[in-house]
Write a protein that holds these residues in place. Structure first.
Motif, mmCIF file in Angstrom:
data_model
loop_
_atom_site.group_PDB
_atom_site.id
_atom_site.type_symbol
_atom_site.label_atom_id
_atom_site.label_comp_id
_atom_site.label_asym_id
_atom_site.label_seq_id
_atom_site.Cartn_x
_atom_site.Cartn_y
_atom_site.Cartn_z
ATOM 1 N N LYS A 39 -14.178 16.563 -3.339
ATOM 2 C CA LYS A 39 -13.546 15.253 -3.136
ATOM 3 C C LYS A 39 -12.682 15.271 -1.880
ATOM 4 C CE LYS A 39 -13.797 12.092 -5.452
ATOM 5 N NZ LYS A 39 -14.701 10.927 -5.340
ATOM 6 N N ILE A 43 -13.170 13.023 1.594
ATOM 7 C CA ILE A 43 -12.112 12.193 2.179
ATOM 8 C C ILE A 43 -11.842 12.618 3.623
ATOM 9 C CG2 ILE A 43 -9.637 11.653 2.050
ATOM 10 C CD1 ILE A 43 -10.032 11.788 -1.064
ATOM 11 N N MET A 58 -4.857 11.479 -1.890
ATOM 12 C CA MET A 58 -5.966 10.534 -2.027
ATOM 13 C C MET A 58 -7.024 11.078 -2.993
ATOM 14 S SD MET A 58 -5.065 7.922 -0.421
ATOM 15 C CE MET A 58 -6.561 7.021 -0.669
ATOM 16 N N ALA A 59 -7.302 12.377 -2.920
ATOM 17 C CA ALA A 59 -8.260 12.989 -3.843
ATOM 18 C C ALA A 59 -7.752 12.888 -5.282
ATOM 19 C CB ALA A 59 -8.516 14.444 -3.458
ATOM 20 N N ASN A 62 -8.173 9.310 -6.449
ATOM 21 C CA ASN A 62 -9.584 9.005 -6.716
ATOM 22 C C ASN A 62 -10.075 9.669 -8.000
ATOM 23 O OD1 ASN A 62 -10.295 7.309 -4.507
ATOM 24 N ND2 ASN A 62 -10.353 9.090 -3.170
ATOM 25 N N HIS A 65 -8.502 8.000 -11.015
ATOM 26 C CA HIS A 65 -9.157 6.711 -11.255
ATOM 27 C C HIS A 65 -10.497 6.909 -11.962
ATOM 28 C CE1 HIS A 65 -10.454 2.602 -10.652
ATOM 29 N NE2 HIS A 65 -11.557 3.058 -10.102
ATOM 30 N N GLU A 66 -11.293 7.859 -11.485
ATOM 31 C CA GLU A 66 -12.586 8.148 -12.120
ATOM 32 C C GLU A 66 -12.396 8.594 -13.571
ATOM 33 O OE1 GLU A 66 -14.734 10.973 -9.700
ATOM 34 O OE2 GLU A 66 -14.556 9.696 -7.928
#
Length: 112
Positions: A39, A43, A58-59, A62, A65-66
């Motif tokens: 991931k 990015i 950010m990873a 993400n 969220h997943e």
């Protein structure tokens, strides 16, 4: 460190990290590190985010969220089930009142 812990070295974005890991969970830790590394590389390769700390944040966002998207929403699922049950109930014909079985009597004057 207790006997039930091991120290593993994982590589994330070309950096090595030593991480404590419970015995028997090495495979899961390596999978987690590989997923995070993938991931973060994804990015970084977009060229829009600079700096390992920002890429890591950010990873994390993400991946979180997943994870949240993959979890069932118990309240939402319950409401959906209730709506479906109501639709099914309204679509099915109502069960007729139970009627007594007719009694059959044989009479001598009727042939079979």
């Amino acid at each position: 460190m207790s006997e039930k812990q091991k120290t593993l070295t994982v590589t994330i974005l070309d950096r090595e990290y030593r991480v404590a890991c419970p015995t028997g969970q090495e495979h899961q830790l390596r999978n987690a590190a590989n997923t995070l590394n993938d991931k973060m590389q994804e990015i970084r390769d977009t060229g829009k985010v600079f700096g390992i700390e920002r890429i890591a944040v950010m990873a994390a966002l993400n991946l979180t969220h997943e994870l949240l998207q993959s979890r069932p929403d118990n309240d939402g699922d319950l409401q959906t089930l209730q709506r479906l049950t109501a639709k099914i109930d309204s679509a099915l014909p109502t069960a007729p009142e139970t009627q007594a079985e007719p009694e059959f009597q044989l009479s001598d004057d009727k042939p079979f």
